[in-house]
Motif scaffolding. Structure first.
Motif, PDB file in Angstrom:
ATOM      1  N   TRP A  35       9.999  -2.055   2.645  1.00  0.00           N
ATOM      2  CA  TRP A  35       8.996  -1.009   2.864  1.00  0.00           C
ATOM      3  C   TRP A  35       8.717  -0.258   1.567  1.00  0.00           C
ATOM      4  O   TRP A  35       7.559   0.014   1.233  1.00  0.00           O
ATOM      5  CB  TRP A  35       9.496  -0.046   3.941  1.00  0.00           C
ATOM      6  CG  TRP A  35       8.613   1.154   4.106  1.00  0.00           C
ATOM      7  CD1 TRP A  35       7.411   1.204   4.753  1.00  0.00           C
ATOM      8  CD2 TRP A  35       8.846   2.461   3.585  1.00  0.00           C
ATOM      9  NE1 TRP A  35       6.901   2.477   4.674  1.00  0.00           N
ATOM     10  CE2 TRP A  35       7.753   3.266   3.955  1.00  0.00           C
ATOM     11  CE3 TRP A  35       9.871   3.019   2.847  1.00  0.00           C
ATOM     12  CZ2 TRP A  35       7.676   4.594   3.609  1.00  0.00           C
ATOM     13  CZ3 TRP A  35       9.794   4.353   2.504  1.00  0.00           C
ATOM     14  CH2 TRP A  35       8.696   5.123   2.888  1.00  0.00           C
ATOM     15  N   LEU A  37       9.102  -1.362  -1.488  1.00  0.00           N
ATOM     16  CA  LEU A  37       8.381  -2.242  -2.409  1.00  0.00           C
ATOM     17  C   LEU A  37       6.887  -2.274  -2.095  1.00  0.00           C
ATOM     18  O   LEU A  37       6.051  -2.180  -2.991  1.00  0.00           O
ATOM     19  CB  LEU A  37       8.954  -3.662  -2.357  1.00  0.00           C
ATOM     20  CG  LEU A  37      10.348  -3.851  -2.934  1.00  0.00           C
ATOM     21  CD1 LEU A  37      10.828  -5.275  -2.698  1.00  0.00           C
ATOM     22  CD2 LEU A  37      10.378  -3.519  -4.408  1.00  0.00           C
ATOM     23  N   PHE A  38       6.547  -2.414  -0.821  1.00  0.00           N
ATOM     24  CA  PHE A  38       5.134  -2.497  -0.461  1.00  0.00           C
ATOM     25  C   PHE A  38       4.416  -1.155  -0.491  1.00  0.00           C
ATOM     26  O   PHE A  38       3.191  -1.109  -0.487  1.00  0.00           O
ATOM     27  CB  PHE A  38       4.974  -3.165   0.904  1.00  0.00           C
ATOM     28  CG  PHE A  38       5.204  -4.645   0.838  1.00  0.00           C
ATOM     29  CD1 PHE A  38       4.388  -5.454   0.063  1.00  0.00           C
ATOM     30  CD2 PHE A  38       6.241  -5.234   1.527  1.00  0.00           C
ATOM     31  CE1 PHE A  38       4.600  -6.814  -0.007  1.00  0.00           C
ATOM     32  CE2 PHE A  38       6.464  -6.596   1.465  1.00  0.00           C
ATOM     33  CZ  PHE A  38       5.634  -7.386   0.692  1.00  0.00           C
ATOM     34  N   ASN A  40       4.650   0.718  -3.069  1.00  0.00           N
ATOM     35  CA  ASN A  40       4.422   0.930  -4.499  1.00  0.00           C
ATOM     36  C   ASN A  40       3.705  -0.286  -5.087  1.00  0.00           C
ATOM     37  O   ASN A  40       4.328  -1.142  -5.707  1.00  0.00           O
ATOM     38  CB  ASN A  40       5.764   1.162  -5.215  1.00  0.00           C
ATOM     39  CG  ASN A  40       6.397   2.451  -4.796  1.00  0.00           C
ATOM     40  OD1 ASN A  40       5.938   3.509  -5.163  1.00  0.00           O
ATOM     41  ND2 ASN A  40       7.439   2.361  -3.990  1.00  0.00           N
ATOM     42  N   LEU A  41       2.399  -0.348  -4.905  1.00  0.00           N
ATOM     43  CA  LEU A  41       1.625  -1.511  -5.340  1.00  0.00           C
ATOM     44  C   LEU A  41       0.834  -1.272  -6.630  1.00  0.00           C
ATOM     45  O   LEU A  41       0.148  -2.172  -7.100  1.00  0.00           O
ATOM     46  CB  LEU A  41       0.672  -1.948  -4.225  1.00  0.00           C
ATOM     47  CG  LEU A  41       1.347  -2.409  -2.931  1.00  0.00           C
ATOM     48  CD1 LEU A  41       0.305  -2.701  -1.863  1.00  0.00           C
ATOM     49  CD2 LEU A  41       2.222  -3.613  -3.177  1.00  0.00           C
ATOM     50  N   TRP A  58       5.773  -3.168  -7.603  1.00  0.00           N
ATOM     51  CA  TRP A  58       6.655  -3.815  -6.639  1.00  0.00           C
ATOM     52  C   TRP A  58       7.426  -4.969  -7.266  1.00  0.00           C
ATOM     53  O   TRP A  58       8.574  -5.221  -6.895  1.00  0.00           O
ATOM     54  CB  TRP A  58       5.912  -4.264  -5.385  1.00  0.00           C
ATOM     55  CG  TRP A  58       5.009  -5.441  -5.552  1.00  0.00           C
ATOM     56  CD1 TRP A  58       3.693  -5.422  -5.880  1.00  0.00           C
ATOM     57  CD2 TRP A  58       5.366  -6.814  -5.381  1.00  0.00           C
ATOM     58  NE1 TRP A  58       3.213  -6.706  -5.942  1.00  0.00           N
ATOM     59  CE2 TRP A  58       4.213  -7.572  -5.633  1.00  0.00           C
ATOM     60  CE3 TRP A  58       6.540  -7.477  -5.046  1.00  0.00           C
ATOM     61  CZ2 TRP A  58       4.205  -8.971  -5.555  1.00  0.00           C
ATOM     62  CZ3 TRP A  58       6.532  -8.862  -4.976  1.00  0.00           C
ATOM     63  CH2 TRP A  58       5.366  -9.581  -5.228  1.00  0.00           C
ATOM     64  N   LEU A  61      10.241  -3.319  -9.220  1.00  0.00           N
ATOM     65  CA  LEU A  61      11.259  -2.832  -8.298  1.00  0.00           C
ATOM     66  C   LEU A  61      12.048  -3.980  -7.687  1.00  0.00           C
ATOM     67  O   LEU A  61      13.281  -3.892  -7.538  1.00  0.00           O
ATOM     68  CB  LEU A  61      10.615  -1.981  -7.200  1.00  0.00           C
ATOM     69  CG  LEU A  61      10.027  -0.650  -7.653  1.00  0.00           C
ATOM     70  CD1 LEU A  61       9.205  -0.040  -6.520  1.00  0.00           C
ATOM     71  CD2 LEU A  61      11.116   0.288  -8.098  1.00  0.00           C
ATOM     72  N   LEU A  62      11.362  -5.069  -7.340  1.00  0.00           N
ATOM     73  CA  LEU A  62      12.043  -6.230  -6.778  1.00  0.00           C
ATOM     74  C   LEU A  62      13.003  -6.838  -7.798  1.00  0.00           C
ATOM     75  O   LEU A  62      14.129  -7.207  -7.462  1.00  0.00           O
ATOM     76  CB  LEU A  62      11.027  -7.270  -6.313  1.00  0.00           C
ATOM     77  CG  LEU A  62      11.604  -8.535  -5.675  1.00  0.00           C
ATOM     78  CD1 LEU A  62      12.380  -8.186  -4.412  1.00  0.00           C
ATOM     79  CD2 LEU A  62      10.492  -9.521  -5.360  1.00  0.00           C
TER      80      LEU A  62
END
Length: 81
Positions: A35, A37-38, A40-41, A58, A61-62
């Motif tokens: 959540w 990750l998505f 922060n696009l 994202w 972050l991933l």
């Protein structure tokens, strides 16, 4: 005077609905991470020592999440038991 242990005949580890709480905790963390990750696009610039990379936030972050998970997995055996 002797002490007696009042252990129940239940499982050694705690469970919720037959699922170990460890798996529930891992599942909650994974859901929150996805959540986050998505959410922060936007694109960001990441400055390394020599070069700059522009990438969606994202992905950065991933990559950080994967690197932290790998580091935790590699270092888990170094704990004293």
């Amino acid at each position: 005077m002797t002490k007696t242990s009042d252990r129940s005949s239940g499982p050694k580890r705690s469970e919720i609905g037959g699922i170990p709480t460890r798996y529930i905790g891992i599942g909650v963390i994974v859901i929150l991470a996805v959540w986050f990750l998505f959410a922060n696009l936007d694109k960001v610039k990441i400055q390394f020592w020599v070069f700059t990379v522009t990438t969606p936030l994202w992905i950065a972050l991933l990559a950080t999440l994967v690197a932290g998970g790998a580091l935790g997995w590699l270092l888990k055996g170094r704990r004293t038991r």
